[in-house]
Design an enzyme around this catalytic site. Structure first.
Site, mmCIF file in Angstrom:
data_model
loop_
_atom_site.group_PDB
_atom_site.id
_atom_site.type_symbol
_atom_site.label_atom_id
_atom_site.label_comp_id
_atom_site.label_asym_id
_atom_site.label_seq_id
_atom_site.Cartn_x
_atom_site.Cartn_y
_atom_site.Cartn_z
ATOM 1 N N GLU A 173 -29.584 49.949 30.187
ATOM 2 C CA GLU A 173 -28.396 50.713 30.557
ATOM 3 C C GLU A 173 -28.294 50.782 32.075
ATOM 4 O OE1 GLU A 173 -27.301 53.580 27.165
ATOM 5 O OE2 GLU A 173 -28.761 54.590 28.422
ATOM 6 N N GLY A 197 -21.017 56.203 31.521
ATOM 7 C CA GLY A 197 -20.007 57.249 31.607
ATOM 8 C C GLY A 197 -18.976 57.019 32.707
ATOM 9 N N ASN A 222 -25.452 58.199 21.207
ATOM 10 C CA ASN A 222 -26.148 59.277 21.920
ATOM 11 C C ASN A 222 -25.137 60.371 22.226
ATOM 12 O OD1 ASN A 222 -27.641 60.899 23.567
ATOM 13 N ND2 ASN A 222 -27.956 59.380 25.196
ATOM 14 N N HIS A 247 -34.124 57.874 29.053
ATOM 15 C CA HIS A 247 -32.706 57.733 29.379
ATOM 16 C C HIS A 247 -32.502 57.991 30.871
ATOM 17 C CE1 HIS A 247 -28.414 58.420 29.568
ATOM 18 N NE2 HIS A 247 -28.342 57.732 28.440
ATOM 19 N N SER A 259 -20.690 52.564 28.989
ATOM 20 C CA SER A 259 -19.241 52.452 28.788
ATOM 21 C C SER A 259 -18.853 51.435 27.714
ATOM 22 C CB SER A 259 -18.532 52.140 30.117
ATOM 23 O OG SER A 259 -18.730 53.209 31.025
ATOM 24 N N LYS A 283 -25.608 63.118 23.558
ATOM 25 C CA LYS A 283 -25.981 63.848 24.788
ATOM 26 C C LYS A 283 -25.813 65.358 24.562
ATOM 27 C CE LYS A 283 -25.036 59.721 27.428
ATOM 28 N NZ LYS A 283 -24.691 59.102 28.702
ATOM 29 N N GLU A 298 -30.469 59.677 32.421
ATOM 30 C CA GLU A 298 -30.233 61.083 32.781
ATOM 31 C C GLU A 298 -31.555 61.853 32.832
ATOM 32 O OE1 GLU A 298 -27.239 61.387 29.788
ATOM 33 O OE2 GLU A 298 -26.031 60.040 31.021
HETATM 34 O O1 LIG Z 1 -26.930 56.690 26.005
HETATM 35 C C1 LIG Z 1 -25.834 56.201 26.226
HETATM 36 C C2 LIG Z 1 -25.465 55.753 27.546
HETATM 37 O O2 LIG Z 1 -25.844 56.654 28.523
HETATM 38 C C3 LIG Z 1 -24.060 55.260 27.675
HETATM 39 O O3 LIG Z 1 -23.148 56.318 27.814
HETATM 40 P P1 LIG Z 1 -21.577 55.965 27.862
HETATM 41 O O4 LIG Z 1 -21.318 55.100 26.664
HETATM 42 O O5 LIG Z 1 -20.884 57.282 27.795
HETATM 43 O O6 LIG Z 1 -21.346 55.224 29.137
#
Ligand SMILES: O=C[C@H](O)COP(=O)(O)O
Length: 247
Positions: free
Chosen positions: A164, A170, A10, A94, A210, A12, A96
């Site tokens: 998640e 993150g 992803n 998601h 993460s 983002k 977010e």
């Molecule tokens: O969509 C992915 C997740 O939000 C994980 O993000 P991350 O790997 O940066 O923690």
């Protein structure tokens, strides 16, 4: 059990045409041509560009869409539009979208239902906040999110569930393999009791939060972890290690 390992990246709201060239290069150089079920989720404005440059064995996902076919919804995109440019997946729900943009369980579920009706595959995200985990409400939260989706999903074969935990996204604080496995196993049990044994057996439940090249192998050993949804590390070369976590 024959669930195929699935890895989503992803991106983002990161990168641009120039920086994506590095990603195309390391994917082209390092990803074996027979990988299956690798998907990248790309900002909508770059979907078409990425489609034209990504190795052909990697599928493309939008990171969001709206719940109806067309109309006066400024700023939104529809599943039909996503399909029109050749993408086959969409990431919905998601954390977010839920926590920054205030999307409710019901809205997420409606978007999932409409996307499936239109023929897209869906990565459906669920997960608890740190405060919810600390007050022992993890299962209550993820089961509530699943319950809302259940009413809108007729064909689970086109759905991958991404668990998640919000506190792990993150932050560098990955759930331990045991913590993730526990929730995945409880989810599978909930699915068996509330949807069907067949769906529980076959639906892929992937973990996100993460995930890196260094922790992916331990996580991938757990029997109910069927892959990953990767944020930050999907923009780096280590994404290839994550794709190969079970190889
Ligand atoms: O969509 C992915 C997740 O939000 C994980 O993000 P991350 O790997 O940066 O923690």
């Amino acid at each position: 059990m024959t669930r195929k390992f699935f890895v989503g990246g992803n991106w983002k709201m990161n990168g641009n045409k120039e920086s994506y060239k590095e990603i195309f290069a390391f994917l082209n150089e390092n990803l074996s041509s027979d990988v299956e079920d690798v998907v990248v989720g790309v900002p909508s404005i770059y979907l078409d560009y990425v489609k034209n440059n990504l190795p052909k064995n990697i599928a493309l996902a939008a990171q969001n869409c709206y719940k109806v076919e067309k109309g006066a919804f400024t700023g939104e995109i529809s599943p039909d539009m996503i399909k029109d440019i050749g993408a086959t997946w969409v990431i919905l729900g998601h954390s977010e979208r839920r926590n920054v943009f205030g999307e409710s369980d019901e809205l997420v579920a409606e978007k999932i239902g409409h996307s499936l009706e239109k023929g897209l595959h869906v990565i459906a995200c669920i997960g608890e906040l740190l405060s919810e985990r600390e007050s022992g409400k993890t299962n209550e939260v993820v089961f509530r999110q699943m319950n809302a989706m259940k009413n809108h999903i007729k064909d689970w074969s086109k759905v991958v569930i991404a668990y998640e935990p919000v506190w792990a996204i993150g932050t560098g604080k990955t759930a331990t393999p045991a913590q993730a496995q526990e929730v995945h196993q409880d989810l599978r049990k909930w699915i068996s009791e509330n949807i069907s044994k067949d769906v529980a057996e076959n639906v892929r439940i992937i973990y996100g939060g993460s995930v890196t090249g260094s922790n992916c192998r331990e996580l991938a050993k757990e029997k109910d972890i069927d892959g990953f949804l990767v944020g930050g590390a999907s923009l780096k070369k280590e994404f290839v290690q994550i794709v190969n976590a079970r190889v």
